[in-house]
Scaffold this motif. Structure first.
Motif, mmCIF file in Angstrom:
data_model
loop_
_atom_site.group_PDB
_atom_site.id
_atom_site.type_symbol
_atom_site.label_atom_id
_atom_site.label_comp_id
_atom_site.label_asym_id
_atom_site.label_seq_id
_atom_site.Cartn_x
_atom_site.Cartn_y
_atom_site.Cartn_z
ATOM 1 N N ALA A 65 40.824 43.853 49.378
ATOM 2 C CA ALA A 65 41.419 43.983 48.052
ATOM 3 C C ALA A 65 42.149 45.314 47.901
ATOM 4 O O ALA A 65 43.063 45.445 47.086
ATOM 5 N N GLY A 118 45.433 44.317 48.770
ATOM 6 C CA GLY A 118 45.877 43.075 48.150
ATOM 7 C C GLY A 118 45.469 41.838 48.928
ATOM 8 O O GLY A 118 45.492 41.842 50.160
ATOM 9 N N MET A 171 45.027 38.614 44.075
ATOM 10 C CA MET A 171 44.903 40.061 44.013
ATOM 11 C C MET A 171 46.180 40.704 44.550
ATOM 12 O O MET A 171 46.476 40.599 45.730
ATOM 13 N N ARG A 172 46.934 41.340 43.660
ATOM 14 C CA ARG A 172 48.149 42.025 44.087
ATOM 15 C C ARG A 172 47.795 43.325 44.799
ATOM 16 O O ARG A 172 46.725 43.895 44.599
ATOM 17 N N PRO A 201 47.399 47.035 45.227
ATOM 18 C CA PRO A 201 47.355 48.146 44.272
ATOM 19 C C PRO A 201 48.591 49.023 44.406
ATOM 20 O O PRO A 201 49.027 49.334 45.517
ATOM 21 N N PHE A 251 44.941 50.109 33.221
ATOM 22 C CA PHE A 251 44.949 48.649 33.136
ATOM 23 C C PHE A 251 44.795 48.121 31.713
ATOM 24 O O PHE A 251 45.101 46.968 31.441
ATOM 25 N N ASP A 262 42.372 42.895 34.371
ATOM 26 C CA ASP A 262 41.785 41.853 35.209
ATOM 27 C C ASP A 262 40.829 42.490 36.222
ATOM 28 O O ASP A 262 41.259 43.275 37.076
ATOM 29 N N GLN A 303 41.793 42.627 39.770
ATOM 30 C CA GLN A 303 42.825 43.592 40.113
ATOM 31 C C GLN A 303 42.263 45.014 40.144
ATOM 32 O O GLN A 303 42.527 45.780 41.075
ATOM 33 N N THR A 304 41.471 45.375 39.119
ATOM 34 C CA THR A 304 40.918 46.728 39.066
ATOM 35 C C THR A 304 39.936 46.967 40.209
ATOM 36 O O THR A 304 39.769 48.098 40.666
ATOM 37 N N TYR A 360 41.843 48.423 43.073
ATOM 38 C CA TYR A 360 42.129 49.849 42.889
ATOM 39 C C TYR A 360 40.883 50.699 43.152
ATOM 40 O O TYR A 360 40.980 51.794 43.714
#
Length: 224
Positions: A141, A144, A150-151, A153, A172, A177, A180-181, A184
């Motif tokens: 993650a 990504g 999951m994009r 970061p 965020f 989301d 997503q976090t 990061y």
């Protein structure tokens, strides 16, 4: 490096942490495995099961809640014997309220994945209680995972202020989301581990992702 004989594992009563404890106990030369857990009942149950499965009585509980730095410092203060290796395994998506702030001003998801482990490592190094290796359970993650939504970061400038905004969630927003976090948080921890490796060349710092694994509790309490 000397052979590793003792290991401390955070989040060790279930999932990857428990499996790591089981497999390590079966390795020749391992004489002590510390299970760092926040729930004493679950920790006792894990030890009972591990002793049955490995036929070894080398497990010891260290009560510690990585979301609470004071709890981490208290746990380290009670340690008296140096530990060869530490597995920073505790993590996940921050519980039912991942974006809520802790009393330390960071989100639950950041406290679980980053802050608690930073405090733990600093405290162990300060007291010279870790002798060989620190392993962080990372995640893809951090770069990504498109198939999971999951994009990658996106760090715009990598300043202190930007990392503060990751820690307190302001990057965020309150409805950020967690999927997503989480990326990061894992990226921040990975960069931290790299920095620690440069600062402490006598300790081996390793970040490694376990990959796609089943049977963990990482997403069990994620909001619908």
């Amino acid at each position: 490096m000397n052979q590793i004989q003792s290991v401390l594992i955070t989040g060790a009563n279930g999932g990857l942490g428990r499996e790591a404890a089981r497999q390590l106990a079966l390795q020749k030369g391992i004489s002590k495995v510390y299970l760092a857990c926040r729930n004493p009942t679950k920790a006792e149950a894990a030890i009972a099961a591990l002793e049955r499965e490995t036929r070894r009585k080398i497990f010891e509980i260290v009560l510690m809640d990585v979301t609470d730095p004071a709890s981490v410092r208290t746990a380290v203060a009670k340690l008296s014997t140096p530990i060869d290796a530490v597995i920073l395994n505790a993590g996940g998506t921050g519980g039912r309220h991942p974006n809520s702030l802790t009393s330390d001003g960071v989100t639950n998801i950041f406290a679980t994945n980053v802050l608690g482990h930073v405090v733990l490592v600093d405290a162990l190094l300060e007291r010279q209680l870790v002798t060989s290796t620190i392993l962080y359970a990372g995640s893809e993650a951090a770069r990504g995972i498109p198939k999971m939504g999951m994009r990658c970061p996106d760090l715009s400038d990598g300043t202190v202020d930007e990392f503060k905004s990751i820690a307190d969630g302001s990057k965020f927003g309150p409805e950020g989301d967690p999927m997503q976090t989480y990326g990061y948080a894992k990226l921040t921890a990975t960069l931290w581990m790299g920095a620690m490796a440069r600062q402490h060349p006598h300790i081996r710092f390793v970040t490694m992702s376990p990959g796609g694994t089943a049977g963990t509790a990482g997403f069990d309490d994620l909001p619908l």
